[in-house]
Scaffold this active site. Structure first.
Site, short mmCIF file in Angstrom:
data_model
loop_
_atom_site.label_atom_id
_atom_site.label_comp_id
_atom_site.label_asym_id
_atom_site.label_seq_id
_atom_site.Cartn_x
_atom_site.Cartn_y
_atom_site.Cartn_z
N TRP A 85 -136.56 31.75 26.33
CA TRP A 85 -137.38 32.27 25.23
C TRP A 85 -136.97 31.56 23.96
CZ3 TRP A 85 -136.29 34.56 20.57
CH2 TRP A 85 -137.29 35.32 19.96
N MET A 114 -133.38 33.68 29.06
CA MET A 114 -134.23 34.75 29.56
C MET A 114 -134.61 34.53 31.01
SD MET A 114 -137.96 36.03 28.20
CE MET A 114 -138.74 37.41 29.06
N ASP A 117 -121.44 29.72 22.53
CA ASP A 117 -122.79 30.28 22.49
C ASP A 117 -122.83 31.42 21.48
OD1 ASP A 117 -125.25 31.56 22.97
OD2 ASP A 117 -125.21 31.04 25.09
N HIS A 152 -125.76 27.73 22.91
CA HIS A 152 -126.74 28.29 23.83
C HIS A 152 -127.62 27.19 24.44
CE1 HIS A 152 -128.91 31.56 25.65
NE2 HIS A 152 -130.05 31.17 25.13
#
Length: 278
Positions: A32, A99, A229, A258
């Site tokens: 996402w 996600m 992250d 991330h």
């Protein structure tokens, strides 16, 4: 252009996919708020290694259909099931980023692993993002509510800034791991997604608790996370996933944010190739 229609969905949902190469199928499920395009540094590597690589746009993102509802994880997993059935895939490897890790787990919960050989969770939200009494390292609900409010009031303004933290941008730009153009590209991709899908999908990754479902993962599973992250804390995600998935290989990429599929693509690709071939 190739689309697969999920006929089990309450509303007709057409999922756009790209299918390259031959051999054992590897299905890439994006994070996402992006699209299949975020996998560009992995697709060519997978195909070159002799695999069939299938990447697709989650409903509401990229050029797939954008229904009003149906952004819960079981609905999203049904799209993955439609792709596997329509393309008659067997012995597949499913790879979820952020996600997308939730779709991996929910697919195995809802449909089992008869057609799945392996799974991979990359920078995944699994098992739980939100802070709770029994999940003290999670993201506070107030911070998640702030994201929801920002998306509802100034979605494009939020998205314009979001990927700086996604990539730990200033640090990785200095290290020549990312350029300003990547931020511009991601903003274009993310801002063109359905506003409704962007918000509803965010609510799914924010609030879904996959801890009870980890026992449903019975295939060899790769877990990769960066120890820097700042978007999905490693303590609330991959550290717990590695403990809860019995047949797992856990790899930590030092200093990676991330979005390590971009900033640390060589490191990720090496780990992923080793797992695919194992």
């Amino acid at each position: 252009m190739p689309f697969i229609t999920n006929k089990k969905s309450e509303e007709q949902v057409d999922i756009f996919y790209e299918d390259y190469g031959k051999g054992q199928p590897v299905i890439l499920i994006h994070g996402w708020p992006l699209s299949r395009k975020s996998w560009e540094h992995q697709v060519w590597k997978i195909v070159e290694a002799g695999y069939r690589c299938i990447s697709y746009d989650r409903r509401g993102f990229g050029i797939s259909s954008a229904p009003w509802d149906g952004y819960d994880y079981s609905s999203l997993a049904s799209d993955l099931d439609a792709i596997i059935n329509e393309l008659k895939l067997e012995n597949a490897i499913i790879v979820g980023f952020s996600m997308g890790g939730g779709e991996v787990v929910r697919y195995l919960t809802d449909y089992g692993d008869s057609k799945i050989a392996k799974a991979a969770l990359i920078s995944s939200i699994v098992p739980l993002v939100k802070k709770k009494e029994d999940n003290p390292d999670g993201v506070p609900e107030s911070a998640l509510k702030d994201i929801q409010n920002a998306l509802e009031n100034d979605r494009v303004g939020f998205l314009k800034e979001f990927h700086k933290g996604f990539y730990n941008f200033d640090e990785n730009k200095k290290a020549d791991r990312i350029s300003e153009a990547v931020l511009d590209y991601d903003f274009i991709v993310a801002s063109h997604a359905s506003p409704r899908a962007t918000i509803q999908a965010a609510l799914s990754w924010m609030h879904t608790d996959f801890r009870p479902e980890l026992k449903n993962i019975n295939v060899p599973t790769l877990i990769v996370h960066g120890d820097a992250d700042a978007t999905v804390p490693i303590e609330t995600s991959s550290e717990q996933a590695a403990k809860g998935i019995k047949d797992s290989t856990y790899e930590i990429i030092k200093g990676a944010p991330h979005g390590l599929n971009i900033t640390h693509k060589e490191e990720l690709n090496e780990i992923l190739m080793r797992f695919l071939k194992s």
